[in-house]
Design a protein around this motif. Structure first.
Motif, PDB file in Angstrom:
ATOM      1  N   LEU A 121      12.567  32.882  14.915  1.00  0.00           N
ATOM      2  CA  LEU A 121      13.239  34.347  15.373  1.00  0.00           C
ATOM      3  C   LEU A 121      12.215  35.407  14.638  1.00  0.00           C
ATOM      4  CD1 LEU A 121      17.128  33.372  14.263  1.00  0.00           C
ATOM      5  CD2 LEU A 121      15.938  33.045  16.359  1.00  0.00           C
ATOM      6  N   LEU A 122      11.568  35.826  15.297  1.00  0.00           N
ATOM      7  CA  LEU A 122      10.584  36.958  15.019  1.00  0.00           C
ATOM      8  C   LEU A 122      11.046  38.354  15.045  1.00  0.00           C
ATOM      9  CD1 LEU A 122       7.688  37.253  14.270  1.00  0.00           C
ATOM     10  CD2 LEU A 122       6.926  37.698  16.895  1.00  0.00           C
ATOM     11  N   ILE A 123      10.866  38.902  13.666  1.00  0.00           N
ATOM     12  CA  ILE A 123      11.242  40.484  13.283  1.00  0.00           C
ATOM     13  C   ILE A 123       9.985  41.167  13.363  1.00  0.00           C
ATOM     14  CG2 ILE A 123      12.645  41.978  12.117  1.00  0.00           C
ATOM     15  CD1 ILE A 123      14.264  39.642  13.260  1.00  0.00           C
ATOM     16  N   ALA A 124       9.930  42.329  13.948  1.00  0.00           N
ATOM     17  CA  ALA A 124       8.618  43.165  13.894  1.00  0.00           C
ATOM     18  C   ALA A 124       8.875  44.596  13.483  1.00  0.00           C
ATOM     19  CB  ALA A 124       7.936  43.282  15.309  1.00  0.00           C
ATOM     20  N   PRO A 125       8.197  45.274  12.859  1.00  0.00           N
ATOM     21  CA  PRO A 125       8.546  46.774  12.073  1.00  0.00           C
ATOM     22  C   PRO A 125       8.836  47.364  13.201  1.00  0.00           C
ATOM     23  CG  PRO A 125       6.376  45.681  11.264  1.00  0.00           C
ATOM     24  CD  PRO A 125       6.737  44.922  12.307  1.00  0.00           C
ATOM     25  N   GLY A 126       9.551  48.626  12.941  1.00  0.00           N
ATOM     26  CA  GLY A 126       9.995  49.256  13.782  1.00  0.00           C
ATOM     27  C   GLY A 126      11.592  49.855  13.655  1.00  0.00           C
ATOM     28  N   PRO A 127      12.165  50.743  14.599  1.00  0.00           N
ATOM     29  CA  PRO A 127      13.392  51.336  14.408  1.00  0.00           C
ATOM     30  C   PRO A 127      14.275  50.288  14.411  1.00  0.00           C
ATOM     31  CG  PRO A 127      12.025  52.518  16.239  1.00  0.00           C
ATOM     32  CD  PRO A 127      11.117  51.333  15.855  1.00  0.00           C
ATOM     33  N   ASN A 128      15.259  50.224  13.766  1.00  0.00           N
ATOM     34  CA  ASN A 128      16.398  49.404  13.591  1.00  0.00           C
ATOM     35  C   ASN A 128      16.068  48.241  13.185  1.00  0.00           C
ATOM     36  OD1 ASN A 128      18.321  51.376  14.486  1.00  0.00           O
ATOM     37  ND2 ASN A 128      17.565  50.899  16.786  1.00  0.00           N
ATOM     38  N   ALA A 129      14.832  47.939  12.299  1.00  0.00           N
ATOM     39  CA  ALA A 129      14.542  46.672  11.914  1.00  0.00           C
ATOM     40  C   ALA A 129      15.354  46.023  10.990  1.00  0.00           C
ATOM     41  CB  ALA A 129      13.218  46.749  11.223  1.00  0.00           C
ATOM     42  N   GLY A 130      16.258  46.892  10.088  1.00  0.00           N
ATOM     43  CA  GLY A 130      17.155  46.354   9.306  1.00  0.00           C
ATOM     44  C   GLY A 130      18.360  45.657   9.952  1.00  0.00           C
ATOM     45  N   GLU A 131      18.801  46.220  10.940  1.00  0.00           N
ATOM     46  CA  GLU A 131      19.667  45.669  11.758  1.00  0.00           C
ATOM     47  C   GLU A 131      19.239  44.288  12.396  1.00  0.00           C
ATOM     48  OE1 GLU A 131      19.030  48.694  11.713  1.00  0.00           O
ATOM     49  OE2 GLU A 131      20.592  50.098  11.358  1.00  0.00           O
ATOM     50  N   ARG A 132      18.149  44.411  13.217  1.00  0.00           N
ATOM     51  CA  ARG A 132      17.544  43.277  13.783  1.00  0.00           C
ATOM     52  C   ARG A 132      17.455  42.113  12.787  1.00  0.00           C
ATOM     53  NH1 ARG A 132      12.840  44.020  15.303  1.00  0.00           N
ATOM     54  NH2 ARG A 132      12.562  46.459  14.745  1.00  0.00           N
ATOM     55  N   ALA A 133      16.968  42.290  11.501  1.00  0.00           N
ATOM     56  CA  ALA A 133      16.669  41.152  10.705  1.00  0.00           C
ATOM     57  C   ALA A 133      17.961  40.705  10.253  1.00  0.00           C
ATOM     58  CB  ALA A 133      15.833  41.722   9.335  1.00  0.00           C
ATOM     59  N   GLN A 134      18.877  41.353   9.850  1.00  0.00           N
ATOM     60  CA  GLN A 134      20.270  41.037   9.550  1.00  0.00           C
ATOM     61  C   GLN A 134      20.991  40.190  10.727  1.00  0.00           C
ATOM     62  OE1 GLN A 134      21.605  40.890   6.221  1.00  0.00           O
ATOM     63  NE2 GLN A 134      22.688  39.508   7.305  1.00  0.00           N
ATOM     64  N   GLU A 135      20.784  40.445  11.929  1.00  0.00           N
ATOM     65  CA  GLU A 135      21.431  39.898  12.873  1.00  0.00           C
ATOM     66  C   GLU A 135      20.626  38.458  12.987  1.00  0.00           C
ATOM     67  OE1 GLU A 135      20.919  42.040  16.296  1.00  0.00           O
ATOM     68  OE2 GLU A 135      22.289  43.834  15.758  1.00  0.00           O
ATOM     69  N   ALA A 136      19.415  38.402  12.734  1.00  0.00           N
ATOM     70  CA  ALA A 136      18.668  37.262  12.938  1.00  0.00           C
ATOM     71  C   ALA A 136      19.158  36.091  11.785  1.00  0.00           C
ATOM     72  CB  ALA A 136      17.317  37.486  12.854  1.00  0.00           C
ATOM     73  N   LEU A 137      19.279  36.761  10.707  1.00  0.00           N
ATOM     74  CA  LEU A 137      19.601  35.993   9.568  1.00  0.00           C
ATOM     75  C   LEU A 137      21.221  35.457   9.619  1.00  0.00           C
ATOM     76  CD1 LEU A 137      18.331  37.967   6.494  1.00  0.00           C
ATOM     77  CD2 LEU A 137      17.779  35.938   7.243  1.00  0.00           C
ATOM     78  N   ILE A 138      22.068  36.263  10.359  1.00  0.00           N
ATOM     79  CA  ILE A 138      23.203  35.951  10.856  1.00  0.00           C
ATOM     80  C   ILE A 138      23.425  34.610  12.110  1.00  0.00           C
ATOM     81  CG2 ILE A 138      25.580  36.586  11.901  1.00  0.00           C
ATOM     82  CD1 ILE A 138      25.381  39.090  10.292  1.00  0.00           C
ATOM     83  N   ASP A 139      22.416  34.911  12.949  1.00  0.00           N
ATOM     84  CA  ASP A 139      22.267  33.983  14.217  1.00  0.00           C
ATOM     85  C   ASP A 139      21.495  33.010  13.800  1.00  0.00           C
ATOM     86  OD1 ASP A 139      23.945  36.043  15.430  1.00  0.00           O
ATOM     87  OD2 ASP A 139      22.057  36.899  16.429  1.00  0.00           O
ATOM     88  N   ALA A 140      21.020  32.804  12.624  1.00  0.00           N
ATOM     89  CA  ALA A 140      20.016  31.437  12.493  1.00  0.00           C
ATOM     90  C   ALA A 140      20.839  30.311  12.550  1.00  0.00           C
ATOM     91  CB  ALA A 140      19.200  31.700  11.020  1.00  0.00           C
ATOM     92  N   ARG A 141      20.175  29.251  12.959  1.00  0.00           N
ATOM     93  CA  ARG A 141      21.006  27.807  12.619  1.00  0.00           C
ATOM     94  C   ARG A 141      20.086  26.895  11.743  1.00  0.00           C
ATOM     95  NH1 ARG A 141      21.321  28.555  18.715  1.00  0.00           N
ATOM     96  NH2 ARG A 141      19.433  27.246  18.763  1.00  0.00           N
ATOM     97  N   PRO A 142      20.700  25.999  11.024  1.00  0.00           N
ATOM     98  CA  PRO A 142      19.764  25.050  10.332  1.00  0.00           C
ATOM     99  C   PRO A 142      18.465  24.621  11.041  1.00  0.00           C
ATOM    100  CG  PRO A 142      22.046  24.590  10.439  1.00  0.00           C
ATOM    101  CD  PRO A 142      22.103  25.431  11.155  1.00  0.00           C
TER     102      PRO A 142
END
Length: 408
Positions: free
Chosen positions: A24-45
């Motif tokens: 799950l790739l996160i890139a810098p830019g607007p709303n990066a914090g929201e996108r990062a937290q969504e990825a951490l919530i949506d992640a699977r083992p």
């Protein structure tokens, strides 16, 4: 072959095994914090949450509660998570799950702690940098890398600067390795507190108030810390004035302390380079403040300090009366200091304990005055008779074979 592969994958899914993980790739830019937290919530083992190179400006902390996840960047100084504008959450990244690997990134200027794990098993912090910009300040976060109530902890190749309590702190945890890391310009460089079975080795600990601390404190859910080995570290030039907020236990650590053991059991300190620490190379002391914790023992017991490489230490003792005591013993304190306490009061009665403190270098006994008590006159530390056998060294810490990031 394609049909066979498909059947194997189907079998794994039916058996409950996780498929190969996603990135799950996160890139810098607007709303990066929201996108990062969504990825951490949506992640699977099995998944990896990967931050691309660049600087990310966050206004709130991140959290991970999914087991078996890797959080990584492009490298220290390449992926920078900047929390200078953080207005909520106490940490930069909080991990509350198992089998987690965090690596290859920089975290700076968090409102509270840099990276924290709580209640985690098999958690690894690797190739990280955590720091607070500017000069050391009491307003900085307390801890840089902070596993607490965790088991099977691996911290390696981590650099921490500017923590107002401890750069690398492991508390109320079990089975710990801290290695090949740098702690500088913190109040305490590395602290192992109320923990069992820890190996701290190969680290450089410099320009802190105190270098490496091994404590056991009362009034905590887990007490009775024991079995720590401190070896093959460079503990040098710890000369930063104490900037801990008033009331913190480390606020009483004298500037220029190399390695301090307080109220812990079965601690072995050996093969370290210890030099340039103005107060003392080694301090072994009791916890001297009042406590009500039933079963708590405030004395250091079975502490062995041996085979270390010593430079100049004890040339500017910063605890009350220290300079006068140094002058009385020739201008420089010897490498080993023990407060001489071998009894305490519990439940209205006096308890005496044969503490077994072993130094293989010159040492003196004196009350250091670090907990408000005036220092006493120095006297030679008692030496064990030649027939005395030091307490056995704790066995090496062995992490599970499936510890994330463990070199095979």
């Amino acid at each position: 072959m394609g049909r066979i592969a498909g059947l194997v994958l189907a079998g794994l899914l039916l058996a409950g095994a996780a498929p190969l993980g996603r990135v799950l790739l996160i890139a810098p830019g607007p709303n990066a914090g929201e996108r990062a937290q969504e990825a951490l919530i949506d992640a699977r083992p099995g998944d990896t949450v990967r931050f691309a190179a660049g600087t990310y400006a966050f206004t709130t902390g991140l959290s991970l509660d999914v087991s078996g996840v890797t959080v990584e960047g492009a490298g220290k100084g390449k992926t920078i998570l900047d929390f200078a504008r953080q207005d909520s959450a106490g940490e930069g990244l909080l991990v509350t799950s198992d089998r987690v690997l965090v690596r290859n990134l920089t975290i700076r200027d968090t409102k509270g702690d840099g990276i924290k794990s709580k209640g985690s098993d098999r958690v690894t912090f690797q190739d990280l940098e955590v720091f607070w910009s500017g000069d050391p300040r009491a307003e900085n976060g307390a801890y840089g890398v902070y596993p607490v109530s965790s088991t099977n902890v691996l911290i390696e190749r981590v650099t921490v600067r500017g923590a107002s309590d401890a750069g690398i702190y492991v508390g109320q945890s079990r089975n710990i390795i801290v290695r090949d890391s740098i702690a500088e310009y913190n109040v305490a460089g590395i602290e192992i507190e109320n923990s069992m079975h820890a190996d701290v080795f190969g680290n450089t600990v410099r320009h802190n108030t105190g270098g490496i601390l091994v404590f056991d404190l009362p009034n905590l859910p887990i007490m009775g810390g024991h079995s720590t080995r401190i070896f093959a570290n460079r503990v040098i030039d710890n000369d930063t004035p104490n900037f801990a907020p008033p009331g913190n236990i480390v606020a009483s650590v004298p500037v220029g302390t190399g390695i301090m053991v307080m109220a812990n059991r079965n601690v072995h300190v050996f093969d370290n380079e210890v030099s340039g620490n103005g107060s003392a190379a080694f301090m072994v002391i009791a916890y001297s403040q009042p406590f009500e914790s039933e079963g708590y023992n405030p004395l250091p017991r079975d502490v062995v300090v041996r085979g270390n490489r010593l430079g100049r230490n004890g040339f500017a003792p910063a605890f009350p009366g220290g300079r006068e005591i140094a002058a009385a013993v020739g201008g420089t304190l010897p490498p080993g200091l023990w407060d001489g306490v071998d009894r305490y009061r519990s439940g209205g009665r006096e308890v005496r304990d044969p503490v077994h403190i072993h130094f293989d270098m010159p040492a003196i006994t004196l009350n250091l005055g670090v907990a408000g008590a005036p220092p006493t006159a120095a006297r030679p530390a008692p030496k064990a008779p030649p027939s005395a056998v030091p307490p056995p060294e704790p066995p090496p810490v062995i992490l599970p074979a499936d510890q994330p990031g463990l070199a095979r």
